[in-house]
Design a protein around this motif. Structure first.
Motif, PDB file in Angstrom:
ATOM      1  N   ASN A  43       0.829  -1.208   0.000  1.00  0.00           N
ATOM      2  CA  ASN A  43       0.000   0.000   0.000  1.00  0.00           C
ATOM      3  C   ASN A  43       0.863   1.258   0.000  1.00  0.00           C
ATOM      4  N   ILE A  46       2.303   1.665  -3.486  1.00  0.00           N
ATOM      5  CA  ILE A  46       1.276   2.143  -4.424  1.00  0.00           C
ATOM      6  C   ILE A  46       1.043   3.637  -4.212  1.00  0.00           C
ATOM      7  N   ALA A  47       0.966   4.060  -2.964  1.00  0.00           N
ATOM      8  CA  ALA A  47       0.758   5.483  -2.677  1.00  0.00           C
ATOM      9  C   ALA A  47       1.931   6.308  -3.201  1.00  0.00           C
ATOM     10  N   LEU A  49       3.969   5.521  -5.726  1.00  0.00           N
ATOM     11  CA  LEU A  49       3.882   5.539  -7.187  1.00  0.00           C
ATOM     12  C   LEU A  49       2.764   6.460  -7.662  1.00  0.00           C
ATOM     13  N   TYR A  50       1.648   6.459  -6.959  1.00  0.00           N
ATOM     14  CA  TYR A  50       0.537   7.329  -7.319  1.00  0.00           C
ATOM     15  C   TYR A  50       0.951   8.793  -7.189  1.00  0.00           C
ATOM     16  N   ALA A  51       1.658   9.113  -6.108  1.00  0.00           N
ATOM     17  CA  ALA A  51       2.122  10.492  -5.906  1.00  0.00           C
ATOM     18  C   ALA A  51       3.091  10.893  -7.015  1.00  0.00           C
ATOM     19  N   GLN A  52       3.967   9.983  -7.414  1.00  0.00           N
ATOM     20  CA  GLN A  52       4.902  10.279  -8.503  1.00  0.00           C
ATOM     21  C   GLN A  52       4.157  10.517  -9.806  1.00  0.00           C
ATOM     22  N   MET A  53       3.143   9.711 -10.070  1.00  0.00           N
ATOM     23  CA  MET A  53       2.357   9.891 -11.291  1.00  0.00           C
ATOM     24  C   MET A  53       1.621  11.222 -11.270  1.00  0.00           C
ATOM     25  N   GLN A  54       1.085  11.599 -10.131  1.00  0.00           N
ATOM     26  CA  GLN A  54       0.391  12.876 -10.012  1.00  0.00           C
ATOM     27  C   GLN A  54       1.350  14.036 -10.245  1.00  0.00           C
ATOM     28  N   ASP A  57       1.999  14.196 -13.949  1.00  0.00           N
ATOM     29  CA  ASP A  57       0.807  14.702 -14.641  1.00  0.00           C
ATOM     30  C   ASP A  57       0.619  16.203 -14.424  1.00  0.00           C
TER      31      ASP A  57
END
Length: 71
Positions: A43, A46-47, A49-54, A57
């Motif tokens: 978890n 994933i958080a 990686l999500y922050a990096q993607m944001q 973006d």
């Protein structure tokens, strides 16, 4: 006397079952603890990686595929 012996055998059988069940419960508890540890780790990954993607973006630093400053 045979009734007494039969009762002792039944008690011994029950004691063995309880001991086996206690060991099984301990094993299951260890497995669940390991799984929750891994779950929490995943978890967090994933958080991250999500922050990096944001960040990418939103036009963040974009460290990926960014040219070094000497170019």
């Amino acid at each position: 006397m045979s009734e007494h012996k039969e009762l002792l055998e039944r008690i011994e059988t029950l004691e063995m079952r309880v001991a086996y069940q206690e060991q099984t419960i301990d094993d299951l508890n260890q497995t669940i603890t390991k799984q929750w540890t891994e779950f929490d780790k995943l978890n967090r990954e994933i958080a991250k990686l999500y922050a990096q993607m944001q960040e990418i973006d939103n036009g963040g630093s974009g460290e990926i595929d960014e040219r070094p400053p000497h170019y």
